[in-house]
Design an enzyme around this catalytic site. Structure first.
Site, PDB file in Angstrom:
ATOM      1  N   GLN A 152       0.812  -1.210   0.000  1.00 33.42           N
ATOM      2  CA  GLN A 152       0.000   0.000   0.000  1.00 33.42           C
ATOM      3  C   GLN A 152       0.851   1.268   0.000  1.00 33.42           C
ATOM      4  O   GLN A 152       1.832   1.371   0.732  1.00 33.42           O
ATOM      5  CB  GLN A 152      -0.923   0.022   1.221  1.00 33.42           C
ATOM      6  CG  GLN A 152      -2.104  -0.933   1.130  1.00 33.42           C
ATOM      7  CD  GLN A 152      -3.118  -0.445   0.115  1.00 33.42           C
ATOM      8  OE1 GLN A 152      -3.742   0.597   0.264  1.00 33.42           O
ATOM      9  NE2 GLN A 152      -3.273  -1.212  -0.954  1.00 33.42           N
TER      10      GLN A 152
ATOM     11  N   HIS B 121       5.043   5.127   1.291  1.00 27.14           N
ATOM     12  CA  HIS B 121       4.646   3.738   1.470  1.00 27.14           C
ATOM     13  C   HIS B 121       4.025   3.576   2.849  1.00 27.14           C
ATOM     14  O   HIS B 121       4.477   4.172   3.831  1.00 27.14           O
ATOM     15  CB  HIS B 121       5.864   2.813   1.323  1.00 27.14           C
ATOM     16  CG  HIS B 121       5.480   1.393   1.055  1.00 27.14           C
ATOM     17  ND1 HIS B 121       5.080   0.540   2.061  1.00 27.14           N
ATOM     18  CD2 HIS B 121       5.409   0.687  -0.104  1.00 27.14           C
ATOM     19  CE1 HIS B 121       4.793  -0.634   1.526  1.00 27.14           C
ATOM     20  NE2 HIS B 121       4.977  -0.578   0.222  1.00 27.14           N
ATOM     21  N   HIS B 122       2.958   2.759   2.922  1.00 29.20           N
ATOM     22  CA  HIS B 122       2.224   2.602   4.177  1.00 29.20           C
ATOM     23  C   HIS B 122       3.099   2.004   5.279  1.00 29.20           C
ATOM     24  O   HIS B 122       2.801   2.149   6.466  1.00 29.20           O
ATOM     25  CB  HIS B 122       0.992   1.716   3.952  1.00 29.20           C
ATOM     26  CG  HIS B 122      -0.211   2.141   4.729  1.00 29.20           C
ATOM     27  ND1 HIS B 122      -0.161   2.541   6.057  1.00 29.20           N
ATOM     28  CD2 HIS B 122      -1.519   2.245   4.377  1.00 29.20           C
ATOM     29  CE1 HIS B 122      -1.366   2.855   6.474  1.00 29.20           C
ATOM     30  NE2 HIS B 122      -2.209   2.690   5.491  1.00 29.20           N
ATOM     31  N   SER B 123       4.190   1.342   4.924  1.00 29.27           N
ATOM     32  CA  SER B 123       5.079   0.789   5.945  1.00 29.27           C
ATOM     33  C   SER B 123       5.776   1.888   6.738  1.00 29.27           C
ATOM     34  O   SER B 123       6.230   1.659   7.861  1.00 29.27           O
ATOM     35  CB  SER B 123       6.130  -0.128   5.304  1.00 29.27           C
ATOM     36  OG  SER B 123       6.906   0.573   4.351  1.00 29.27           O
TER      37      SER B 123
ATOM     38  N   ASN C  13       2.273   3.044  12.237  1.00 31.24           N
ATOM     39  CA  ASN C  13       0.918   2.572  11.972  1.00 31.24           C
ATOM     40  C   ASN C  13       0.291   2.119  13.284  1.00 31.24           C
ATOM     41  O   ASN C  13       0.723   1.128  13.874  1.00 31.24           O
ATOM     42  CB  ASN C  13       0.949   1.399  10.992  1.00 31.24           C
ATOM     43  CG  ASN C  13       1.334   1.821   9.586  1.00 31.24           C
ATOM     44  OD1 ASN C  13       0.526   2.386   8.858  1.00 31.24           O
ATOM     45  ND2 ASN C  13       2.583   1.562   9.202  1.00 31.24           N
TER      46      ASN C  13
END
Length: 447
Positions: A23, A127-129, A296
């Site tokens: 993602q 990047h979602h990371s 996150n």
């Protein structure tokens, strides 16, 4: 083992690197004045972004395949893309990005800034990371100032305590019951229960299908007027009422005889689990290296909306149903449960199995929804006034993805669709806008 100075990824960070869950978040910033490319690059060099280790580190894997962040040198020109194309609208450009993660190469830190010069628009890709929407908003706002007070940081409204403080000891039995019921529902949804098929249903592989994006714009004043019509309702209640009503309107048009009244279509909502104290604390996310704060930290809620023929339903009934449902969800602590279980599965069974479970939940539900609270007043970045803030993310197995960001009295919701399933997102966006207008007309006294 990683080299000295390496930092391991969080479990959630590792999850978002799996092929099924890969993602990228797109933050879209509209500007009033033309973009000065050299000035933007200079601002990036001096910004808080380059002071945060997540944005100055490579993602590397050790011999055991475990991911680590490794500090590296930043070359600004590798991260800034200047787009001169006049012919491609912003949403079309975003739709192409939503199925393309190749631009975020692993040989550099996982972020980019696209400057769409003809549209006076900046697209920040991370990047979602690296972090979630709240982390990204904190990073953005730490670089902004109020338009009417250039020395002051923007402000974000803190939520009222009336709905967030309801879990008390005297309600413990009720809370435990809701926890049990929704935990079972969540587990069953992972295993085999899925939504009824409709004209907006996605499924395995749909994340690879071409996308279209439209924007639905709402007045926050209208949303506040509507919420006052139902005691103790919130903006989120109104949002889900609008989504439920808008989907019903759309399905009336696409498949007028295809569904019976009351059919459930389930949304998967991403819920921030941090306390929401306002911008001063959010800015601290950028100054703190604590993995417990930046990154996150969100849970998932299964939020059912129900199809009803739009010409036979009182608009406020959607709000009453949404409020009752969300009240039960808050008592259940479902978002916290999903976060704890997800962290446990990642830590014990590994990212591949966790990715498999997340992918199944996506395939068994109908749409995704996120809502990020932005600044209450107009802001500027680098002295250039911001005209709008929007967000969307990479494609998912859902054929419908909704991402809303509020800013200065309005809220823009990006309606991302798999265009072979939902060919007319502009009409769907209008269904959402009309749903709010109907509710507002219902509760506004006639002159």
């Amino acid at each position: 083992m990683g080299e000295r100075g390496d930092e391991p990824l969080t479990p959630a960070g590792r999850l978002f690197l799996q092929p099924e869950m890969n993602q990228v978040i797109h933050c879209v910033i509209g500007l009033k004045n033309p973009i000065d490319v050299d000035s933007i690059k200079s601002q990036i060099r001096d910004s808080t972004l380059l002071k945060h280790p997540r944005f100055t580190s490579l993602m590397v894997r050790d011999p055991r395949g475990v991911e680590h962040w490794r500090p590296t040198q930043i070359h600004i020109d590798d991260h800034v893309r200047v787009i001169h194309d006049h012919s491609t609208p912003i949403n079309n450009y975003l739709a192409e990005l939503s199925i393309d993660t190749s631009g975020l190469s692993m040989d550099k830190p996982l972020w980019e800034i696209h400057l769409l010069l003809p549209h006076k628009c900046v697209i920040f890709r991370i990047h979602h990371s690296l972090g979630d929407g709240i982390s990204l908003m904190s990073m953005l706002l730490a670089s902004c100032r109020k338009l009417n007070n250039p020395d002051a940081l923007p402000t974000i409204a803190a939520p009222s305590a009336s709905r967030t403080a309801r879990i008390q000891f005297k309600n413990l039995i009720v809370n435990l019951w809701f926890c049990f019921v929704f935990a079972i529902q969540f587990i069953l949804r992972c295993l085999w229960i899925r939504d009824t098929k409709s004209a907006i249903t996605g499924g395995p592989g749909v994340e690879l299908w071409p996308r279209k994006i439209a924007t639905a714009t709402f007045s926050l004043e209208h949303m506040k007027t509507v919420k006052r019509a139902v005691p103790n309702a919130t903006i989120n209640d109104v949002l889900f009422a609008v989504i439920s009503s808008g989907i019903s309107k759309y399905l009336d048009f696409r498949a007028p005889n295809g569904l019976r009244d009351g059919v459930q279509l389930t949304g998967l909502a991403m819920v921030n689990l941090r306390k929401q104290p306002g911008l001063q604390e959010l800015s601290n996310l950028m100054r703190s290296n604590s993995g417990a704060r930046w990154g996150n930290k969100f849970g998932m809620l299964l939020l059912p909306v129900y199809y009803y023929r739009s010409n036979s339903t009182d608009p406020l009934e959607y709000l009453k149903r949404a409020k009752a449902m969300i009240d039960r969800k808050k008592q259940s602590l479902e978002a916290n449960f999903s976060y704890i279980v997800g962290d446990f599965v990642m830590s014990t069974l590994g990212p591949k199995f966790a990715s498999f479970l997340n992918y199944r939940i996506l395939c068994h539900t109908t749409f995704t929804i996120s809502n990020v609270v932005g600044p209450q007043e107009e802001i500027m970045i680098g002295g250039n006034p911001v005209t709008f803030l929007r967000a969307n993310n990479s494609a998912l197995p859902h054929a419908l993805i909704l991402n809303m960001v509020s800013y200065a009295g309005k809220a823009d919701m990006q309606v991302q669709v798999a265009k072979d399933i939902i060919p007319d997102p502009e009409f769907l966006a209008k269904c959402f806008e009309d749903a709010l207008l109907e509710m507002n007309e219902q509760v506004t006294p006639k002159m």
